[in-house]
Design an enzyme around this catalytic site. Sequence first.
Site, PDB file in Angstrom:
ATOM      1  N   LYS A  35       0.849  -1.200   0.000  1.00  0.00           N
ATOM      2  CA  LYS A  35       0.000   0.000   0.000  1.00  0.00           C
ATOM      3  C   LYS A  35       0.885   1.251   0.000  1.00  0.00           C
ATOM      4  O   LYS A  35       2.093   1.146   0.243  1.00  0.00           O
ATOM      5  CB  LYS A  35      -0.922  -0.019   1.230  1.00  0.00           C
ATOM      6  CG  LYS A  35      -0.184   0.031   2.562  1.00  0.00           C
ATOM      7  CD  LYS A  35      -1.142  -0.188   3.728  1.00  0.00           C
ATOM      8  CE  LYS A  35      -0.397  -0.184   5.046  1.00  0.00           C
ATOM      9  NZ  LYS A  35      -1.279  -0.580   6.172  1.00  0.00           N
ATOM     10  N   TYR A 265      17.211  29.680   8.777  1.00  0.00           N
ATOM     11  CA  TYR A 265      16.032  30.382   9.264  1.00  0.00           C
ATOM     12  C   TYR A 265      15.949  30.368  10.784  1.00  0.00           C
ATOM     13  O   TYR A 265      16.190  29.335  11.419  1.00  0.00           O
ATOM     14  CB  TYR A 265      14.756  29.737   8.702  1.00  0.00           C
ATOM     15  CG  TYR A 265      14.556  30.004   7.231  1.00  0.00           C
ATOM     16  CD1 TYR A 265      14.390  31.295   6.754  1.00  0.00           C
ATOM     17  CD2 TYR A 265      14.522  28.945   6.332  1.00  0.00           C
ATOM     18  CE1 TYR A 265      14.204  31.529   5.389  1.00  0.00           C
ATOM     19  CE2 TYR A 265      14.326  29.164   4.974  1.00  0.00           C
ATOM     20  CZ  TYR A 265      14.170  30.458   4.512  1.00  0.00           C
ATOM     21  OH  TYR A 265      13.979  30.682   3.181  1.00  0.00           O
TER      22      TYR A 265
HETATM   23  C1  LIG Z   1      -0.518  -1.702   6.714  1.00  0.00           C
HETATM   24  C2  LIG Z   1      -1.101  -2.977   7.163  1.00  0.00           C
HETATM   25  C3  LIG Z   1      -0.264  -4.053   7.475  1.00  0.00           C
HETATM   26  C4  LIG Z   1       1.240  -3.961   7.478  1.00  0.00           C
HETATM   27  O1  LIG Z   1       1.654  -3.342   8.667  1.00  0.00           O
HETATM   28  P1  LIG Z   1       3.208  -3.163   9.022  1.00  0.00           P
HETATM   29  O2  LIG Z   1       3.197  -2.589  10.370  1.00  0.00           O
HETATM   30  O3  LIG Z   1       3.743  -2.221   8.005  1.00  0.00           O
HETATM   31  O4  LIG Z   1       3.827  -4.489   8.928  1.00  0.00           O
HETATM   32  C5  LIG Z   1      -0.848  -5.253   7.827  1.00  0.00           C
HETATM   33  N1  LIG Z   1      -2.207  -5.379   7.880  1.00  0.00           N
HETATM   34  C6  LIG Z   1      -3.035  -4.349   7.603  1.00  0.00           C
HETATM   35  C7  LIG Z   1      -4.495  -4.539   7.694  1.00  0.00           C
HETATM   36  C8  LIG Z   1      -2.509  -3.113   7.252  1.00  0.00           C
HETATM   37  O5  LIG Z   1      -3.335  -2.106   6.976  1.00  0.00           O
END
Ligand SMILES: *Cc1c(COP(=O)(O)O)cnc(C)c1O
Length: 373
Positions: A35, A265
Amino acid sequence: MPRPIQATIHTEALRHNLRRMRQAAPDARVWAVVKANAYGHGIERAFEGLRGADGFALLDLSEAQRVRAMGWRGPILLLEGVFEVRDLELCSRLDLWHTVHCEEQIDMLAMHKTNLPQRVFLKMNSGMNRLGFSPERYRAAWTRLNALPQVDEISLMTHFSDADGAKGVAQQMAVFARATLDLPGERTLSNSAATLRFGETALEPDLAAGATMASDWVRPGIAVYGSAPDFPAHSAAQWDLRPTMTLGAKIIGVQTLQAGDSVGYGSSFVAEGPLRIGVVACGYADGYPRHCTTGTPVLVAGVPCRMVGRVSMDMITVDLSPVPAAGFGTEVTLWGQAANGAVLPIDEVAHAAGTVGYELMCALAQRVPTVAA
Ligand SMILES: *Cc1c(COP(=O)(O)O)cnc(C)c1O
């Protein structure tokens, strides 16, 4: 010449980390979670390193299309399921498995006209209170799904709120195990933290049979990308994870300060004595966190140095004292691996900014040229 900043995605490190997650959950199949454009790495750039996964888990239909376009014919799971009925047509067309976490999604399935029944992952809210059916309503949802001709196979899913912390997963595991005891179907429970910390542990053996972390699929994201899910309790190296993203840039200017001179800055950093400062072609518009302050680690020619002053949009400034030979054009590593092999874990930079490695990877800016190596 383009501005001297570049991100590099390390294919071999992705492969290594994926193998590492397999090792942590030897009996499970592994979803590589891709994702957020593979946590900022770019789905297409990360694909070669991740094609050894058993499936890809993601959120957006457009990302699923991109994974299919890479030639992937194996499983793809939509972690939040569909958002409207029309999405189910694409699920049929692209052969996507999808999460069902609410009644509305079951309604959509019931309305979906298809003769290709779909595989769904029924999500339980076992305590995180984000998505999913409560344990009390879970069975009714399962029964409803099971009666639909649109549904082929039902798998069981939950997500942990505290896999990376002191609270752990035992309580949610127990809730999930109790409520699913006699339901058929494959299980998927663990993210990176749960897989690494509890992958092979049988928790609370006094619980009813099935109350172990053993599941059919694990869902690691962050660990695959070489960041420790429980930093600073563990570093990535302690988990044997390798950096998969290097953000590198060069020094484009040098200043020599005298005692009392300030940098950048707000004049937030003031030199106590003579000091050489390197100006680096990387700022918050590149994805470098603006919350980093004086002291944030950075590598100059692979040598540990510190950032000083405020992060600007296009530049940061570093104290060159540890590397007197550094000057215009010298390599700077903001995170990842330097040319001399030295590693600056993304988690250390994130920590200095009061955030987590996830956010830094995901925030890598579009304008940074990125290559896979
Ligand atoms: C993002 C996600 C993961 C992966 O999580 P990590 O902490 O990056 O390993 C697993 N299951 C779901 C439902 C997620 O949304």
